[in-house]
Design an enzyme around this catalytic site. Structure first.
Site, PDB file in Angstrom:
ATOM      1  CG  HIS A   1      -1.948  -1.074   1.206  1.00 29.70           C
ATOM      2  ND1 HIS A   1      -3.018  -1.063   0.333  1.00 29.70           N
ATOM      3  CD2 HIS A   1      -2.068  -2.208   1.945  1.00 29.70           C
ATOM      4  CE1 HIS A   1      -3.758  -2.143   0.542  1.00 29.70           C
ATOM      5  NE2 HIS A   1      -3.200  -2.849   1.506  1.00 29.70           N
ATOM      6  CG  HIS A  33      -2.569  -9.698  -4.379  1.00 31.29           C
ATOM      7  ND1 HIS A  33      -2.978 -10.533  -5.411  1.00 31.29           N
ATOM      8  CD2 HIS A  33      -2.457 -10.481  -3.282  1.00 31.29           C
ATOM      9  CE1 HIS A  33      -3.117 -11.756  -4.948  1.00 31.29           C
ATOM     10  NE2 HIS A  33      -2.809 -11.762  -3.669  1.00 31.29           N
ATOM     11  CG  ASN A  64      -0.829 -16.268  -3.161  1.00 27.57           C
ATOM     12  OD1 ASN A  64      -1.059 -17.289  -3.799  1.00 27.57           O
ATOM     13  ND2 ASN A  64      -0.689 -16.249  -1.851  1.00 27.57           N
TER      14      ASN A  64
END
EC number: 1.3.3.3
Length: 329
Positions: free
Chosen positions: A99, A109, A111
């Site tokens: 952020h 993001h 993953n």
């Protein structure tokens, strides 16, 4: 069957990816450093959580590594892979949410993960961009970098996983995309199905059915995931570097905090990584590090016409063919 050293090799890769990302982000920020917490999980496994706070570029962010195991997978995963029932499981991966402080630098993001349960195995993951004041050039660059990483393994991967990303990072209760997407995939294994999501009537499923199975080995899928992971820094760092010093005022900051509220809503309602972590008794602080440090909700907010805030919703939060984007006449 996966190779006997498959778990260790994927674990080593995501640990190295965590190290590389943290080092590059610290260099970019120039002020803040990641703080590391090593933790153990009741029931088996643990991880290392790294959090950066109060930096010049990053207001808050986390880059996690985890390795967990247990007696049974949670119901949400078993519904997708029922053949894994009755087996213990092993899962390892890295996850990250950043952020930034400046509203012109997008939230991002990432993953990437690997699962085993008996003879069943699969890879999953992805990366997506959530800007507040985006430019076309930044979005094209982000998607083009991901496309090159995918194209190195199969020409159908990027269009398939871009569609799945658009579908996954969607707030159904808002009827709105979370951001400008990226790539997302799950349950990649010997069966070669490019889409294994719940929406069998959607665009991602239709495209996957059109392509048909892409049968690859464990080694092939591992190589593909590594390409995606290694594409993160060249995809994101130039965007952050270009925008980190743009001037902004209270209006831009308030809009950033308002849009961060959407991020909170998605992560607490829909995000599968959050749900998996909580269902498997993971470390709560690490699971919820994806949430922003500050946010706001405003009842009945509507952007003024012909403003950058309106452009975000009217253009950027609608799935587009970003790599080949051309303005509407």
């Amino acid at each position: 069957m996966p190779p006997s050293d498959g778990r260790q090799r994927f674990k080593q890769y995501v640990q190295t990816l965590q190290d590389d990302i943290c080092s590059a982000l610290e260099q970019l920020d120039g002020k803040a450093k990641f703080q590391e917490d090593n933790w153990q999980r009741d029931g088996g496994g643990g991880g290392r959580t790294r959090v950066i706070q109060d930096g010049q570029v990053f207001e808050q962010g986390g880059v996690n590594f985890s390795e967990v195991w247990g007696d049974t997978l949670p119901p949400g995963i078993l519904s997708q892979r029922p053949e894994a029932a009755g087996n213990g499981f092993y899962a390892t991966g890295t996850s990250m949410v950043l952020h930034p402080r400046n509203p012109y630098v997008p939230t991002v993001h990432l993953n990437y993960r690997y699962f085993e349960a008996g003879s069943v195995w699969w890879f999953g993951g992805g990366v997506d961009l959530t800007p507040y004041y985006p430019t076309i050039e930044d979005v094209i660059q982000f998607h083009s970098t991901l496309k090159r990483a995918c194209d190195a393994h199969h020409p159908k991967f990027y269009p398939a996983f871009k569609r799945w990303c658009d579908e996954y990072f969607y707030l159904k209760h808002r009827q709105e995309s979370r951001g400008v997407g990226g790539v997302f995939f799950d349950y990649l294994d010997y069966r070669g199905n490019l889409y294994s999501g719940p929406n069998l009537s959607g665009d991602a499923a239709a495209y996957s059915q059109q392509v048909g199975p892409v049968t690859l080995s464990w080694e092939d899928w591992f190589a593909f995931v590594q390409s995606c992971g290694n594409a993160f820094l060249p995809a994101y760092l130039p965007i952050a570097e270009r925008n980190q010093n743009k001037p902004y005022g209270e209006r831009e900051r308030e809009f950033q905090l308002y849009r961060r509220g959407r991020y909170v809503e998605f992560n607490l309602v829909y995000d599968r990584g959050t749900i998996f972590g909580l269902q498997t008794n993971g470390r709560t602080e690490s699971i919820l590090m994806s949430l922003p440090p500050l946010t706001r909700w405003q009842y009945g907010y509507k952007a003024e016409a012909d403003t950058p805030e309106a452009e975000l919703t009217n253009l950027f939060l609608k799935p587009q063919d970003w790599v080949n984007w051309v303005p509407t006449p």
